[in-house]
Design an enzyme around this catalytic site. Sequence first.
Site, PDB file in Angstrom:
ATOM      1  N   ARG A   1     -48.994 -19.149  38.927  1.00  0.00           N
ATOM      2  CA  ARG A   1     -49.351 -18.516  37.802  1.00  0.00           C
ATOM      3  C   ARG A   1     -51.415 -18.376  37.943  1.00  0.00           C
ATOM      4  O   ARG A   1     -51.659 -17.669  37.930  1.00  0.00           O
ATOM      5  CB  ARG A   1     -49.296 -19.638  36.729  1.00  0.00           C
ATOM      6  CG  ARG A   1     -48.276 -19.583  36.401  1.00  0.00           C
ATOM      7  CD  ARG A   1     -47.425 -18.678  35.156  1.00  0.00           C
ATOM      8  NE  ARG A   1     -48.414 -17.859  34.322  1.00  0.00           N
ATOM      9  CZ  ARG A   1     -48.953 -18.883  33.146  1.00  0.00           C
ATOM     10  NH1 ARG A   1     -48.264 -19.274  32.823  1.00  0.00           N
ATOM     11  NH2 ARG A   1     -49.803 -17.863  32.351  1.00  0.00           N
TER      12      ARG A   1
ATOM     13  N   ASP B   1     -35.504 -21.488  28.490  1.00  0.00           N
ATOM     14  CA  ASP B   1     -37.398 -21.353  28.593  1.00  0.00           C
ATOM     15  C   ASP B   1     -37.151 -22.151  27.373  1.00  0.00           C
ATOM     16  O   ASP B   1     -36.158 -22.836  26.918  1.00  0.00           O
ATOM     17  CB  ASP B   1     -37.610 -19.652  28.115  1.00  0.00           C
ATOM     18  CG  ASP B   1     -39.303 -20.530  27.082  1.00  0.00           C
ATOM     19  OD1 ASP B   1     -40.173 -21.237  27.204  1.00  0.00           O
ATOM     20  OD2 ASP B   1     -40.004 -19.350  26.320  1.00  0.00           O
TER      21      ASP B   1
ATOM     22  N   GLN C   1     -46.837 -14.294  33.253  1.00  0.00           N
ATOM     23  CA  GLN C   1     -45.702 -15.509  33.321  1.00  0.00           C
ATOM     24  C   GLN C   1     -44.571 -14.889  34.242  1.00  0.00           C
ATOM     25  O   GLN C   1     -43.985 -15.118  35.573  1.00  0.00           O
ATOM     26  CB  GLN C   1     -45.416 -15.903  31.908  1.00  0.00           C
ATOM     27  CG  GLN C   1     -44.080 -16.693  32.676  1.00  0.00           C
ATOM     28  CD  GLN C   1     -44.808 -18.241  33.630  1.00  0.00           C
ATOM     29  OE1 GLN C   1     -45.234 -19.248  32.783  1.00  0.00           O
ATOM     30  NE2 GLN C   1     -44.214 -18.047  34.585  1.00  0.00           N
TER      31      GLN C   1
ATOM     32  N   ARG D   1     -54.428 -16.069  23.931  1.00  0.00           N
ATOM     33  CA  ARG D   1     -53.996 -16.629  24.215  1.00  0.00           C
ATOM     34  C   ARG D   1     -53.352 -16.584  22.238  1.00  0.00           C
ATOM     35  O   ARG D   1     -54.631 -17.132  21.586  1.00  0.00           O
ATOM     36  CB  ARG D   1     -52.985 -17.962  24.524  1.00  0.00           C
ATOM     37  CG  ARG D   1     -52.053 -18.425  23.853  1.00  0.00           C
ATOM     38  CD  ARG D   1     -52.066 -19.267  24.871  1.00  0.00           C
ATOM     39  NE  ARG D   1     -50.677 -19.377  25.740  1.00  0.00           N
ATOM     40  CZ  ARG D   1     -49.757 -19.954  26.726  1.00  0.00           C
ATOM     41  NH1 ARG D   1     -49.487 -20.457  26.258  1.00  0.00           N
ATOM     42  NH2 ARG D   1     -49.272 -19.624  27.541  1.00  0.00           N
TER      43      ARG D   1
ATOM     44  N   CYS E   1     -40.302 -21.735  32.786  1.00  0.00           N
ATOM     45  CA  CYS E   1     -42.048 -20.998  32.647  1.00  0.00           C
ATOM     46  C   CYS E   1     -42.933 -22.708  32.059  1.00  0.00           C
ATOM     47  O   CYS E   1     -43.559 -22.375  32.670  1.00  0.00           O
ATOM     48  CB  CYS E   1     -41.980 -20.115  31.257  1.00  0.00           C
ATOM     49  SG  CYS E   1     -41.463 -20.477  30.019  1.00  0.00           S
TER      50      CYS E   1
ATOM     51  N   HIS F   1     -45.424 -12.419  27.587  1.00  0.00           N
ATOM     52  CA  HIS F   1     -46.095 -13.213  28.145  1.00  0.00           C
ATOM     53  C   HIS F   1     -45.977 -12.597  29.373  1.00  0.00           C
ATOM     54  O   HIS F   1     -45.634 -12.924  30.821  1.00  0.00           O
ATOM     55  CB  HIS F   1     -45.378 -14.157  28.223  1.00  0.00           C
ATOM     56  CG  HIS F   1     -46.112 -16.077  28.750  1.00  0.00           C
ATOM     57  ND1 HIS F   1     -46.971 -15.326  28.828  1.00  0.00           N
ATOM     58  CD2 HIS F   1     -45.381 -17.010  29.063  1.00  0.00           C
ATOM     59  CE1 HIS F   1     -47.778 -16.853  29.619  1.00  0.00           C
ATOM     60  NE2 HIS F   1     -46.936 -17.385  29.134  1.00  0.00           N
TER      61      HIS F   1
HETATM   62  N1  NVA Z   1     -41.732 -18.993  25.217  1.00  0.00           N
HETATM   63  C1  NVA Z   1     -42.227 -19.982  25.127  1.00  0.00           C
HETATM   64  C2  NVA Z   1     -43.561 -19.648  26.329  1.00  0.00           C
HETATM   65  C3  NVA Z   1     -43.655 -20.886  26.499  1.00  0.00           C
HETATM   66  C4  NVA Z   1     -44.875 -20.616  27.643  1.00  0.00           C
HETATM   67  C5  NVA Z   1     -43.376 -20.481  23.821  1.00  0.00           C
HETATM   68  O1  NVA Z   1     -44.052 -19.078  23.091  1.00  0.00           O
HETATM   69  O2  NVA Z   1     -44.291 -20.994  23.487  1.00  0.00           O
HETATM   70  N1   CP Z   2     -46.001 -21.036  30.890  1.00  0.00           N
HETATM   71  C1   CP Z   2     -46.649 -21.383  30.270  1.00  0.00           C
HETATM   72  O1   CP Z   2     -47.258 -20.388  29.542  1.00  0.00           O
HETATM   73  O2   CP Z   2     -47.701 -22.091  29.886  1.00  0.00           O
HETATM   74  P1   CP Z   2     -48.849 -22.851  28.807  1.00  0.00           P
HETATM   75  O3   CP Z   2     -48.291 -22.757  28.119  1.00  0.00           O
HETATM   76  O4   CP Z   2     -48.638 -23.949  28.868  1.00  0.00           O
HETATM   77  O5   CP Z   2     -50.188 -22.310  28.799  1.00  0.00           O
END
Ligand code: NVA
Ligand code: CP
Length: 326
Positions: A312, A231, A138, A108, A272, A135
Amino acid sequence: MAANLQGRHFLRLLDFSPQEIHDLLRLSATVKANKRAGVRGRTLEGKSIALIFEKPSTRTRCAFTVACIDEGAHPEYLGKGDIQLGKKETVADTARVLGRMFDGIQFRGFAHQTVEGLAQHAGVPVWNGLTDTWHPTQILADVLTVQEEFGRLQGLALAYLGDGRNNMANSLMVGCAKLGMDIRIVAPASLHPDPDLVRQVEEIAAATGGKVLITADIASGVKGAHALYTDVWASMGEETKIAERIATLGPYKVTQKMMEMTGRRDSIFLHCLPAFHNLETEVAQQYPEICEVEDEVFEGAQSRVFDQAENRLHTIKAVMVATLGR
Ligand code: NVA
Ligand code: CP
């Protein structure tokens, strides 16, 4: 017959066929049922899994960790500041080292190029746990949640309201189009998705019987939608843009009225997570208007956000089992 995904990376849904995605959803449902029945899997027994995190995470980290343990693998968390990746050591060198020691790698982080680089050099399956652009794990949880609710995916309408160019919008467009769904991105013109990606997604939808709509108009965007999805307005790494996004995305906050504008009593709300839906977090106290969904909707009877969060675990487990499991 189920597709064979052994040895494959999981970086973007663009790399997977509709049948492969359906197979992953079927496997997710199976491992979910097994977990509920108390049946432990052993498909990853003896394996070691590296979990690289440049950005924070609750759900993704915990899902990968618990999925590893459920299937007999050892997860090793490598957080920001723990390893040399990209700072003192190239991505290619880190990938080759980790690939000699671990059986699979989750990444990540920021640049999508980093996870591509890991996949190119590691020699073991690499799974994308979120980059600035995509992502994909997700989306599996999201569509599993929709499928559990409606019993199918083909033809169902999902409207995403918010930043139409972020990792979630990109991934939802691809995933929903691959599954023959009617995907709408409802966002102000300044935050509409990359036109090249929209063209690619339209081609996918033409082949699967799906539909794609990119619009700034909320009424037509949410009409008939089975699911409204949102989101955060500023993704991780975009903290300096919060004030600007509050101004641009304020009208796109998901409200109870908007849920009613779908015209469907059975429509559901998805997110999410993490979500701003009240003032109980530090960031929300600093920016009280940063609220992409009304608390009434988030906590309401149509909300499925915690089913999504649980999914998830099952979908990430399915990805690891399908690509690496015995
Ligand atoms: N768009 C958000 C998704 C978090 C799961 C981010 O990248 O922070
Ligand atoms: N939805 C999601 O990816 O959550 P986290 O950022 O907590 O992993």
